[in-house]
Design an enzyme around this catalytic site. Structure first.
Site, PDB file in Angstrom:
ATOM      1  N   TYR A   1      -2.002   6.234  -8.914  1.00 32.62           N
ATOM      2  CA  TYR A   1      -1.111   6.785  -7.884  1.00 32.62           C
ATOM      3  C   TYR A   1      -0.908   8.293  -7.975  1.00 32.62           C
ATOM      4  O   TYR A   1      -0.217   8.863  -7.139  1.00 32.62           O
ATOM      5  CB  TYR A   1       0.253   6.079  -7.960  1.00 32.62           C
ATOM      6  CG  TYR A   1       0.148   4.583  -7.703  1.00 32.62           C
ATOM      7  CD1 TYR A   1      -0.251   4.093  -6.458  1.00 32.62           C
ATOM      8  CD2 TYR A   1       0.419   3.657  -8.711  1.00 32.62           C
ATOM      9  CE1 TYR A   1      -0.377   2.734  -6.225  1.00 32.62           C
ATOM     10  CE2 TYR A   1       0.307   2.291  -8.482  1.00 32.62           C
ATOM     11  CZ  TYR A   1      -0.094   1.838  -7.235  1.00 32.62           C
ATOM     12  OH  TYR A   1      -0.219   0.494  -7.009  1.00 32.62           O
TER      13      TYR A   1
ATOM     14  N   ASN B   1       4.984   2.965   3.758  1.00 34.74           N
ATOM     15  CA  ASN B   1       4.182   2.407   2.673  1.00 34.74           C
ATOM     16  C   ASN B   1       4.980   1.207   2.164  1.00 34.74           C
ATOM     17  O   ASN B   1       5.973   1.369   1.449  1.00 34.74           O
ATOM     18  CB  ASN B   1       3.968   3.422   1.554  1.00 34.74           C
ATOM     19  CG  ASN B   1       3.076   2.844   0.453  1.00 34.74           C
ATOM     20  OD1 ASN B   1       2.877   1.631   0.366  1.00 34.74           O
ATOM     21  ND2 ASN B   1       2.553   3.722  -0.379  1.00 34.74           N
TER      22      ASN B   1
ATOM     23  N   HIS C   1      -1.212   3.797   2.412  1.00 32.23           N
ATOM     24  CA  HIS C   1      -1.386   3.385   1.021  1.00 32.23           C
ATOM     25  C   HIS C   1      -1.962   4.555   0.242  1.00 32.23           C
ATOM     26  O   HIS C   1      -2.970   5.150   0.656  1.00 32.23           O
ATOM     27  CB  HIS C   1      -2.309   2.171   0.910  1.00 32.23           C
ATOM     28  CG  HIS C   1      -1.740   0.987   1.626  1.00 32.23           C
ATOM     29  ND1 HIS C   1      -0.649   0.299   1.152  1.00 32.23           N
ATOM     30  CD2 HIS C   1      -2.045   0.437   2.824  1.00 32.23           C
ATOM     31  CE1 HIS C   1      -0.337  -0.653   2.017  1.00 32.23           C
ATOM     32  NE2 HIS C   1      -1.160  -0.580   3.045  1.00 32.23           N
TER      33      HIS C   1
HETATM   34  O1  CA2 Z   1      -1.518   2.240  -2.768  1.00 33.03           O
HETATM   35  C1  CA2 Z   1      -0.381   2.039  -2.340  1.00 33.03           C
HETATM   36  O2  CA2 Z   1       0.313   2.910  -1.843  1.00 33.03           O
HETATM   37  C2  CA2 Z   1       0.235   0.635  -2.478  1.00 33.03           C
HETATM   38  O3  CA2 Z   1       0.945   0.365  -1.283  1.00 33.03           O
HETATM   39  C3  CA2 Z   1       1.164   0.710  -3.668  1.00 33.03           C
HETATM   40  C4  CA2 Z   1       1.765  -0.643  -4.049  1.00 33.03           C
HETATM   41  C5  CA2 Z   1       0.691  -1.706  -4.168  1.00 33.03           C
HETATM   42  O4  CA2 Z   1       1.296  -2.983  -4.395  1.00 33.03           O
HETATM   43  C6  CA2 Z   1      -0.184  -1.782  -2.935  1.00 33.03           C
HETATM   44  O5  CA2 Z   1      -1.193  -2.755  -3.152  1.00 33.03           O
HETATM   45  C7  CA2 Z   1      -0.815  -0.442  -2.661  1.00 33.03           C
HETATM   46  C8  CA2 Z   1       2.504  -0.556  -5.382  1.00 33.03           C
HETATM   47  C9  CA2 Z   1       3.590   0.463  -5.431  1.00 33.03           C
HETATM   48  C10 CA2 Z   1       4.035   0.625  -6.844  1.00 33.03           C
HETATM   49  O6  CA2 Z   1       3.981   1.989  -7.169  1.00 33.03           O
HETATM   50  C11 CA2 Z   1       4.005   2.370  -8.461  1.00 33.03           C
HETATM   51  C12 CA2 Z   1       3.894   3.711  -8.701  1.00 33.03           C
HETATM   52  C13 CA2 Z   1       3.888   4.169  -9.984  1.00 33.03           C
HETATM   53  C14 CA2 Z   1       4.007   3.289 -11.043  1.00 33.03           C
HETATM   54  C15 CA2 Z   1       4.113   1.950 -10.802  1.00 33.03           C
HETATM   55  C16 CA2 Z   1       4.116   1.485  -9.512  1.00 33.03           C
END
Ligand code: CA2
Length: 145
Positions: free
Chosen positions: A24, A75, A101
């Site tokens: 991310y 998102n 995303h």
């Molecule tokens: O890629 C994306 O933006 C997602 O929407 C992020 C979601 C994931 O479940 C989707 O499949 C794709 C997860 C968000 C969690 O974000 C975090 C960020 C940093 C550390 C842990 C989780």
């Protein structure tokens, strides 16, 4: 006509910048909200930002947007892959929305390949990191009269 966009970030996106930088990046949720607001401002829109780990809070914010927003950038986090309820809220308010995303969900686990929103989103930006939020605002704004 109100020139306002609702920015919605779903569950766990408050953790941005604290973990999993290889997926991310290092930008925080505050950075995401600033990037989105700056892109919107260049186009004459202001942004109301909400992040929640609770589906009902997100749905209430989407319903409220009916009153004073011209579009939604969202998102949905993991709710993308699970939530008919979120889809119903977004289609229910009849505002154009952009699905964002940060990561390339199609290069990840198969369960991330399905989205409950992809066929009703006006705009989709996938895998462009946090700059994807600015892309989404620009594409969404172009659809708003
Ligand atoms: O890629 C994306 O933006 C997602 O929407 C992020 C979601 C994931 O479940 C989707 O499949 C794709 C997860 C968000 C969690 O974000 C975090 C960020 C940093 C550390 C842990 C989780």
């Amino acid at each position: 006509m109100t020139r306002r966009i609702l920015l919605v970030n779903g569950p766990n996106l408050n953790l941005l910048g604290t973990r999993e930088p290889e997926i991310y990046g290092t930008a925080t949720l505050t950075d995401v909200e600033r990037i989105t607001a700056d892109a919107a401002s260049e186009l004459g829109f202001e942004v109301r930002a909400v992040q929640s780990n609770h589906e009902g809070v997100l749905i209430d914010a989407i319903h409220a947007a009916r009153e004073d927003c011209a579009g939604i950038v969202i998102n949905p986090g993991g709710l993308t892959h699970t939530s008919v309820v979120l889809r119903d809220a977004l289609t229910g308010v009849s505002l154009p929305f952009a699905e964002v995303h940060i990561s390339d969900v199609y290069a990840r686990e198969v369960f991330r390949h399905h989205s409950y929103l992809d066929d009703v989103a006006a705009v989709r930006v996938v895998g462009h990191g946090v700059d994807g939020y600015a892309d989404a605002v620009r594409q969404l704004a172009a659809l708003i009269p």
